[in-house]
Design an enzyme around this catalytic site. Structure first.
Site, PDB file in Angstrom:
ATOM      1  N   ARG A 195       0.853  -1.194   0.000  1.00 30.23           N
ATOM      2  CA  ARG A 195       0.000   0.000   0.000  1.00 30.23           C
ATOM      3  C   ARG A 195       0.888   1.242   0.000  1.00 30.23           C
ATOM      4  O   ARG A 195       1.783   1.375   0.829  1.00 30.23           O
ATOM      5  CB  ARG A 195      -0.912  -0.019   1.223  1.00 30.23           C
ATOM      6  CG  ARG A 195      -1.824   1.186   1.350  1.00 30.23           C
ATOM      7  CD  ARG A 195      -2.934   0.934   2.362  1.00 30.23           C
ATOM      8  NE  ARG A 195      -3.855  -0.090   1.876  1.00 30.23           N
ATOM      9  CZ  ARG A 195      -5.020  -0.391   2.453  1.00 30.23           C
ATOM     10  NH1 ARG A 195      -5.396   0.255   3.548  1.00 30.23           N
ATOM     11  NH2 ARG A 195      -5.792  -1.327   1.957  1.00 30.23           N
ATOM     12  N   LYS A 229      -7.086 -14.454   5.276  1.00 30.98           N
ATOM     13  CA  LYS A 229      -7.570 -14.571   3.898  1.00 30.98           C
ATOM     14  C   LYS A 229      -6.982 -15.806   3.209  1.00 30.98           C
ATOM     15  O   LYS A 229      -7.704 -16.567   2.554  1.00 30.98           O
ATOM     16  CB  LYS A 229      -7.215 -13.304   3.124  1.00 30.98           C
ATOM     17  CG  LYS A 229      -7.790 -13.254   1.720  1.00 30.98           C
ATOM     18  CD  LYS A 229      -7.350 -11.985   0.980  1.00 30.98           C
ATOM     19  CE  LYS A 229      -7.816 -10.734   1.666  1.00 30.98           C
ATOM     20  NZ  LYS A 229      -7.558  -9.519   0.839  1.00 30.98           N
ATOM     21  N   LYS A 240       2.031  -8.061   4.595  1.00 26.74           N
ATOM     22  CA  LYS A 240       1.608  -6.825   3.935  1.00 26.74           C
ATOM     23  C   LYS A 240       2.751  -5.828   4.041  1.00 26.74           C
ATOM     24  O   LYS A 240       3.642  -5.958   4.892  1.00 26.74           O
ATOM     25  CB  LYS A 240       0.364  -6.249   4.614  1.00 26.74           C
ATOM     26  CG  LYS A 240      -0.488  -5.381   3.704  1.00 26.74           C
ATOM     27  CD  LYS A 240      -1.361  -6.203   2.774  1.00 26.74           C
ATOM     28  CE  LYS A 240      -2.318  -5.320   2.004  1.00 26.74           C
ATOM     29  NZ  LYS A 240      -3.230  -6.108   1.160  1.00 26.74           N
ATOM     30  N   ASP A 245      -1.688  -3.017  -4.191  1.00 28.09           N
ATOM     31  CA  ASP A 245      -2.693  -2.644  -3.202  1.00 28.09           C
ATOM     32  C   ASP A 245      -3.069  -1.186  -3.481  1.00 28.09           C
ATOM     33  O   ASP A 245      -2.715  -0.636  -4.532  1.00 28.09           O
ATOM     34  CB  ASP A 245      -2.148  -2.830  -1.781  1.00 28.09           C
ATOM     35  CG  ASP A 245      -3.251  -2.858  -0.727  1.00 28.09           C
ATOM     36  OD1 ASP A 245      -3.884  -3.910  -0.573  1.00 28.09           O
ATOM     37  OD2 ASP A 245      -3.490  -1.831  -0.076  1.00 28.09           O
ATOM     38  N   SER A 296      -5.300  -7.709 -10.756  1.00 23.74           N
ATOM     39  CA  SER A 296      -6.155  -8.685 -10.068  1.00 23.74           C
ATOM     40  C   SER A 296      -7.517  -8.111  -9.678  1.00 23.74           C
ATOM     41  O   SER A 296      -8.282  -8.765  -8.977  1.00 23.74           O
ATOM     42  CB  SER A 296      -5.447  -9.194  -8.804  1.00 23.74           C
ATOM     43  OG  SER A 296      -5.181  -8.113  -7.920  1.00 23.74           O
ATOM     44  N   THR A 314     -10.669 -10.099  -7.816  1.00 29.56           N
ATOM     45  CA  THR A 314     -11.183  -9.687  -6.513  1.00 29.56           C
ATOM     46  C   THR A 314     -12.683  -9.445  -6.598  1.00 29.56           C
ATOM     47  O   THR A 314     -13.449  -9.881  -5.738  1.00 29.56           O
ATOM     48  CB  THR A 314     -10.476  -8.410  -6.029  1.00 29.56           C
ATOM     49  OG1 THR A 314      -9.068  -8.652  -5.969  1.00 29.56           O
ATOM     50  CG2 THR A 314     -10.967  -8.004  -4.644  1.00 29.56           C
ATOM     51  N   ALA A 335     -15.496  -5.458  -0.960  1.00 30.00           N
ATOM     52  CA  ALA A 335     -14.069  -5.701  -1.170  1.00 30.00           C
ATOM     53  C   ALA A 335     -13.177  -4.984  -0.179  1.00 30.00           C
ATOM     54  O   ALA A 335     -11.990  -5.315  -0.073  1.00 30.00           O
ATOM     55  CB  ALA A 335     -13.680  -5.269  -2.590  1.00 30.00           C
ATOM     56  N   ALA A 336     -13.698  -4.003   0.553  1.00 31.11           N
ATOM     57  CA  ALA A 336     -12.854  -3.223   1.464  1.00 31.11           C
ATOM     58  C   ALA A 336     -12.269  -4.111   2.556  1.00 31.11           C
ATOM     59  O   ALA A 336     -12.921  -5.046   3.031  1.00 31.11           O
ATOM     60  CB  ALA A 336     -13.669  -2.096   2.087  1.00 31.11           C
ATOM     61  N   ASN A 337     -11.040  -3.811   2.956  1.00 33.76           N
ATOM     62  CA  ASN A 337     -10.411  -4.516   4.072  1.00 33.76           C
ATOM     63  C   ASN A 337     -10.814  -3.884   5.395  1.00 33.76           C
ATOM     64  O   ASN A 337     -11.136  -2.696   5.466  1.00 33.76           O
ATOM     65  CB  ASN A 337      -8.878  -4.455   3.946  1.00 33.76           C
ATOM     66  CG  ASN A 337      -8.351  -5.328   2.833  1.00 33.76           C
ATOM     67  OD1 ASN A 337      -8.670  -6.510   2.755  1.00 33.76           O
ATOM     68  ND2 ASN A 337      -7.544  -4.761   1.964  1.00 33.76           N
TER      69      ASN A 337
END
Length: 369
Positions: free
Chosen positions: A59, A83, A95, A130, A161, A165, A273-275
């Site tokens: 990110r 996940k 991450k 990301d 991707s 997703t 889709a949000a984390n």
């Protein structure tokens, strides 16, 4: 207590004890990366590699403080462990974050410097895209590291991707809708998609194909450009949370599910889709009390991980798509488990993850004997 005594106590503290996030974290490794020449400041967090090497996107974000970046990367990497486990992938959770505004600080030299840090971990961490990073960025990072997935097809990767997703989210959303309303699923249901970026726009198209009535919100005026002519079939509003909905699909940044949201939300299904969608875990119980079917984010949005992770096994596009569509099966398993055990869907998903991690650890112990 004198200032001198306090200073001596601080000096005796270890690295982890000096930071609340690190002290409470269960991460295996946290790497702080700095390259003075390019201005790179990045953090790579490896949460759990029980199932395989850590994989998670990078990110690129203008965090106000380094502590904000650390909090984010620790939470996101733990989510990647969950996940990968719930998706049945032989991968661990990791991450990374690069601190800065990609619009002003991104350079090829900075990305190459970052790639060298990824390379230094010798395969314990594979990076991907990301928020704030693109396939083109991954191609640049790939110049200095072998451990990059999601690069362009021309560079040997599987490409963006975003669609995978979105397909995973759509599969999960459809499964939850079918359990709620029967075989009609999302047909003629009003679905609010919050955020129509590289994932949300694909989800909108899939929902329209399934006969849903789609309403969207996004602060960017050009957000629907990627949908093209079909954008005319989409209703635009300032906030989907203020609308009467059957389904709420959060596809922007996290923490949109708060106690207030749980109290006022009209939707019967929440899947996006949000984390890190929950402000805190107690919100899952509030949603359960209102009989709102919430699909945990790391269950629904695993499609991108499945695509880029499958590069490591040379899976074909057809095999990848079939595995992404099986997110629907995982969703049904968790929603049924939540009902059968009278727990939240958050707890049901956690139990599935814990079971798979425990089984892998036990298998490792047996092999070592």
């Amino acid at each position: 207590m004198s200032t001198e005594v306090q200073e001596r106590q601080v000096q005796r503290l270890g690295v982890f004890e000096r930071n609340d996030d690190l002290r409470d974290a269960e991460h295996e490794q946290v790497v702080f990366c700095r390259d003075r020449r390019t201005g790179l400041r990045a953090i790579i967090a490896l949460h759990d590699t029980t199932l395989g090497p850590g994989l998670g996107g990078t990110r690129f974000f203008p965090y106000q403080q380094e502590s904000d970046a650390l909090t984010d990367v620790l939470r996101l990497s733990e989510g990647m462990t969950h996940k990968a486990a719930v998706a049945g992938m032989p991968l661990g959770g990791a991450k990374a974050v690069i601190i800065g505004d990609p619009a002003t600080t991104r350079t090829e030299e900075l990305l190459e410097a970052y790639g060298r840090f990824v390379e230094s971990l010798a395969g314990r961490y594979y990076t991907a895209a990301d928020v704030g990073t693109t396939t083109d960025d991954l191609d640049v990072i790939g110049r200095t590291s072998r451990y990059v997935v999601g690069r362009s097809v021309g560079a040997g990767g599987s490409g963006d991707s975003g669609r995978s997703t979105a397909l995973g989210v759509f599969s999960a959303l459809t499964a939850a809708a079918t359990l709620t309303w029967g075989e009609s699923g999302v047909a003629d249901r009003r679905v609010g998609v919050e955020g129509v970026g590289k994932v949300g726009r694909h989800l909108v198209e899939m929902l329209l194909d399934a006969g849903a009535r789609v309403v969207v919100s996004d602060p960017r005026p050009d957000a629907l450009d990627g949908i093209g002519a079909r954008s005319a079939a989409v209703e635009r509003v300032s906030s989907v949370l203020d609308e009467s909905l059957d389904v709420y699909a959060p596809c922007a940044l996290g923490a949109s599910l708060t106690p207030r949201t749980a109290e006022t939300l009209s939707a019967r299904v929440v899947c996006g889709a949000a984390n890190n969608q929950l402000l805190h875990r107690g919100v899952a119980e509030l949603l359960r009390q209102r009989r709102i079917q919430w699909v945990p984010d790391y269950v629904a949005n695993a499609g991108g991980l499945i695509q880029v992770g499958s590069e490591l096994t040379a899976a074909t596009p057809a095999e990848v798509e079939a595995k992404v569509r099986r997110v629907a099966d995982t969703t049904r398993e968790i929603l049924h488990l939540a009902v059968d055990q009278d727990v939240t869907t958050w707890e049901a998903a956690r139990r599935v993850v814990a079971g798979r991690l425990d089984a892998a650890r036990e298998s490792d112990r047996q092999e070592q004997r």
